[in-house]
Scaffold this motif. Structure first.
Motif, mmCIF file in Angstrom:
data_model
loop_
_atom_site.group_PDB
_atom_site.id
_atom_site.type_symbol
_atom_site.label_atom_id
_atom_site.label_comp_id
_atom_site.label_asym_id
_atom_site.label_seq_id
_atom_site.Cartn_x
_atom_site.Cartn_y
_atom_site.Cartn_z
ATOM 1 N N UNK A 123 -6.260 -12.987 9.701
ATOM 2 C CA UNK A 123 -4.952 -12.534 9.755
ATOM 3 C C UNK A 123 -4.745 -11.148 8.765
ATOM 4 N N UNK A 124 -5.380 -11.020 7.572
ATOM 5 C CA UNK A 124 -5.291 -9.643 6.970
ATOM 6 C C UNK A 124 -6.073 -8.777 7.674
ATOM 7 N N UNK A 125 -7.284 -9.097 8.150
ATOM 8 C CA UNK A 125 -8.076 -7.989 8.831
ATOM 9 C C UNK A 125 -7.076 -7.372 9.906
ATOM 10 N N UNK A 126 -6.605 -8.249 10.773
ATOM 11 C CA UNK A 126 -5.841 -7.731 12.081
ATOM 12 C C UNK A 126 -4.715 -7.179 11.629
ATOM 13 N N UNK A 127 -4.134 -7.424 10.674
ATOM 14 C CA UNK A 127 -2.708 -6.788 10.093
ATOM 15 C C UNK A 127 -3.051 -5.324 9.720
ATOM 16 N N UNK A 128 -4.226 -5.343 8.758
ATOM 17 C CA UNK A 128 -4.518 -4.011 8.301
ATOM 18 C C UNK A 128 -4.798 -3.262 9.477
ATOM 19 N N UNK A 129 -5.573 -3.457 10.410
ATOM 20 C CA UNK A 129 -5.872 -2.680 11.485
ATOM 21 C C UNK A 129 -4.666 -2.169 12.193
ATOM 22 N N UNK A 130 -3.644 -3.084 12.576
ATOM 23 C CA UNK A 130 -2.568 -2.841 13.284
ATOM 24 C C UNK A 130 -1.830 -1.653 12.557
ATOM 25 N N UNK A 131 -1.596 -1.852 11.123
ATOM 26 C CA UNK A 131 -0.971 -0.686 10.441
ATOM 27 C C UNK A 131 -1.811 0.711 10.303
ATOM 28 N N UNK A 132 -3.102 0.514 10.356
ATOM 29 C CA UNK A 132 -3.750 1.812 10.539
ATOM 30 C C UNK A 132 -3.498 2.514 11.654
ATOM 31 N N UNK A 133 -3.469 1.628 12.804
ATOM 32 C CA UNK A 133 -3.378 2.184 13.967
ATOM 33 C C UNK A 133 -1.996 2.647 14.213
ATOM 34 N N UNK A 134 -1.026 2.187 13.469
ATOM 35 C CA UNK A 134 0.347 2.515 13.717
ATOM 36 C C UNK A 134 1.220 2.860 12.464
ATOM 37 N N UNK A 135 0.781 4.030 11.805
ATOM 38 C CA UNK A 135 1.301 4.377 10.483
ATOM 39 C C UNK A 135 2.793 4.765 10.621
ATOM 40 N N UNK A 136 3.517 4.714 9.312
ATOM 41 C CA UNK A 136 4.926 4.861 9.707
ATOM 42 C C UNK A 136 5.206 6.301 9.766
ATOM 43 N N UNK A 137 6.242 6.603 10.490
ATOM 44 C CA UNK A 137 6.650 7.962 10.855
ATOM 45 C C UNK A 137 6.938 8.911 9.698
ATOM 46 N N UNK A 138 7.219 8.144 8.603
ATOM 47 C CA UNK A 138 8.038 8.871 7.447
ATOM 48 C C UNK A 138 6.833 8.675 6.327
ATOM 49 N N UNK A 139 5.647 8.365 6.627
ATOM 50 C CA UNK A 139 4.497 8.220 5.541
ATOM 51 C C UNK A 139 4.468 9.583 4.592
ATOM 52 N N UNK A 140 4.540 9.213 3.352
ATOM 53 C CA UNK A 140 4.322 10.695 2.355
ATOM 54 C C UNK A 140 3.088 11.039 2.342
ATOM 55 N N UNK A 141 2.830 12.129 2.147
ATOM 56 C CA UNK A 141 1.411 12.758 1.755
ATOM 57 C C UNK A 141 1.802 13.513 0.301
ATOM 58 N N UNK A 142 2.287 13.104 -0.394
ATOM 59 C CA UNK A 142 2.457 13.495 -1.784
ATOM 60 C C UNK A 142 2.046 12.918 -2.590
ATOM 61 N N UNK A 143 0.836 13.097 -3.151
ATOM 62 C CA UNK A 143 0.065 12.500 -4.255
ATOM 63 C C UNK A 143 0.013 13.254 -5.457
ATOM 64 N N UNK A 144 0.773 13.737 -5.884
ATOM 65 C CA UNK A 144 0.998 14.519 -7.130
ATOM 66 C C UNK A 144 0.892 13.551 -8.325
ATOM 67 N N UNK A 145 1.643 12.541 -8.143
ATOM 68 C CA UNK A 145 1.780 11.553 -9.393
ATOM 69 C C UNK A 145 0.411 10.798 -9.607
ATOM 70 N N UNK A 146 -0.242 10.763 -8.284
ATOM 71 C CA UNK A 146 -1.597 9.977 -8.544
ATOM 72 C C UNK A 146 -2.640 11.056 -9.241
ATOM 73 N N UNK A 147 -2.318 12.210 -8.627
ATOM 74 C CA UNK A 147 -3.425 13.291 -9.387
ATOM 75 C C UNK A 147 -3.143 13.580 -10.805
ATOM 76 N N UNK A 148 -1.679 13.388 -11.404
ATOM 77 C CA UNK A 148 -1.471 13.458 -12.721
ATOM 78 C C UNK A 148 -1.928 12.555 -13.613
ATOM 79 N N UNK A 149 -1.958 11.188 -13.160
ATOM 80 C CA UNK A 149 -2.578 10.045 -13.961
ATOM 81 C C UNK A 149 -3.962 10.055 -13.925
ATOM 82 N N UNK A 150 -4.481 10.351 -12.704
ATOM 83 C CA UNK A 150 -5.952 10.485 -12.608
ATOM 84 C C UNK A 150 -6.521 11.475 -13.745
ATOM 85 N N UNK A 151 -5.800 12.602 -13.693
ATOM 86 C CA UNK A 151 -6.364 13.624 -14.575
ATOM 87 C C UNK A 151 -6.533 13.404 -15.979
#
Length: 313
Positions: free
Chosen positions: A285-313
Motif C-alpha cells: 500500500x505504501x509503495x502504490x501510494x508513493x508512486x501515485x503521489x510522484x505521478x500526481x504532484x500537487x500544483x502548488x508544490x514549493x520549490x523553495x529549499x532555502x531553509x534546507x540549505x541554511x540548516x544543512x550549511x
C-alpha cells in the motif's frame, strides 16, 4: 444493500464508494457537487448541502436507504442533520479520528498527557475545537454513538488522492533532486492506515451489528525517521541522505521529524478481533501510494529549499 454515503467524491469517500460499488451495493452519494473528479465509479448522486436537514431528508427519502455512511460529519450540526434525515432502523457508520483523544490535545499543546498505545477507552479531549470552529469529531461521536452507530477512529490516512499530501515532506525534495534532507530525532509515533483498508473497515461494519468506537490503524507503526526512509525506498531514492540536525532548526514542513511531547500511537486490537479487520498489505500500500503521489504532484508544490540549505550549511 441500499447505502447512502455522505461525502463520497474525495479521498476517503472515493475509496469507500469504490469498495461498496465493487461489492454490488446500491449507492447514493450525497455531496454539494463542488468536487466531481474524473474516474469516479458511476452511481447515483444527490447534490445537496448535507448540513441542511430538510434538503437532506428530501434527497434520501426516494432512495430509502438501509444504511448511512457519514464521511463528512465533522461537527454537531452535520451529525444532527444526518441523523434527523433517517429513521431508527437505518444502519449507521461514521468516520471519526484519533483526534478525539486527550493525547491529541497533548501533542498540539506540547504536553505529555497519556501512555500509549491508545485504546478506545483512553481519555478523550476536554478542550474542544482545537483544529478550528468547524471541526469537532467529539460532537459528531456524541450524536452517533447513542444511536448505535459504528464509529471508526482513524489514524493518519494515506493513499491515492490524499489531499493532505502526507508524503510531501519527503517527495517534494525527491522531485527536486535534493540529495540531502535535514531531519530531527525522528522518533514520533503516529499511527497510520491506508485508505483502501479504511474502506474495507466500513464494509465490515456494514455487515453486522457493531455499535461503538473502533480504532482503525495499522498494528505496526514506523517512527518518523524510518517512515521517511520507507518513503524514499518506495520512491526509488534510497541514496538520498537524511541528515540529523537540531530540532529547533528544522524547516517547518519537517517539524514532525523532530521531538514531540506526546505520541499518537493507537491500538487496533478491537477492530481486528471484533470487526475481523486487517490491513491487507501495508508495504504494498505504501509503495502504490508513493508512486501515485510522484505521478500526481500537487500544483502548488514549493520549490523553495532555502531553509534546507541554511540548516544543512
Amino acid at each position: 444493500m441500499r447505502i447512502a454515503i455522505l461525502g463520497g467524491t474525495r479521498f476517503i469517500g472515493r475509496a469507500v464508494l469504490e469498495q461498496l460499488a465493487g461489492e454490488g451495493h446500491e449507492l447514493l452519494v450525497v455531496h454539494r457537487g463542488e468536487h466531481e473528479p474524473t474516474g469516479l465509479t458511476e452511481v447515483e448522486h444527490a447534490h445537496v448541502d448535507r448540513n441542511d436537514g430538510t434538503a437532506l431528508a428530501a434527497a434520501l427519502k426516494p432512495f430509502d436507504p438501509e444504511a448511512l455512511v457519514d464521511i463528512s460529519g465533522m461537527n454537531a450540526a452535520a451529525a444532527d442533520a444526518a441523523l434527523g434525515a433517517v429513521g431508527p432502523s437505518v444502519k449507521l457508520v461514521a468516520i471519526s479520528s484519533g483526534d478525539v483523544y486527550r493525547a491529541y490535545d497533548g501533542l498540539r499543546s506540547d504536553r505529555t498527557t497519556d501512555e500509549v498505545p491508545l485504546t478506545e477507552e483512553a481519555a478523550l479531549r476536554e478542550r474542544r475545537f482545537v483544529d478550528g470552529p468547524k471541526y469537532e469529531n467529539l460532537e459528531m461521536e456524541e450524536r452517533y454513538l447513542p444511536r448505535g452507530a459504528t464509529v471508526l477512529r482513524l489514524g493518519a490516512v494515506y493513499g491515492e488522492h490524499d489531499y493532505q499530501r502526507r508524503f510531501e515532506f519527503v517527495l517534494r525534495r525527491v522531485r527536486a533532486g535534493r540529495r540531502q534532507i535535514p531531519v530531527g530525532s525522528g522518533q514520533f509515533l503516529f499511527s497510520r492506515v491506508y485508505v483502501g483498508d479504511v474502506a474495507r473497515a466500513v464494509s465490515l461494519a456494514l455487515g453486522g451489528e457493531f455499535p461503538g468506537a473502533f480504532n482503525v490503524v495499522e498494528p505496526a507503526t514506523a517512527p518518523y525517521r524510518l517512515f521517511a526512509e520507507q518513503i524514499l525506498a518506495a520512491a526509488g531514492a534510497p541514496d538520498v541522505e537524511l541528515v540529523r540536525v537540531r530540532d529547533d532548526l528544522l524547516p517547518e514542513d519537517l517539524s514532525l521529524t523532530g521531538a514531540v511531547d506526546q505520541h499518537l500511537l493507537m491500538d487496533s486490537w478491537k477492530a481486528r478481533t471484533v470487526l475481523g479487520w486487517q490491513p491487507l498489505d501495508p508495504a504494498g500500500s505504501l509503495l502504490r501510494s508513493v508512486r501515485w503521489h510522484l505521478e500526481n504532484p500537487p500544483a502548488d508544490a514549493s520549490d523553495d529549499f532555502a531553509a534546507d540549505d541554511a540548516v544543512l550549511a
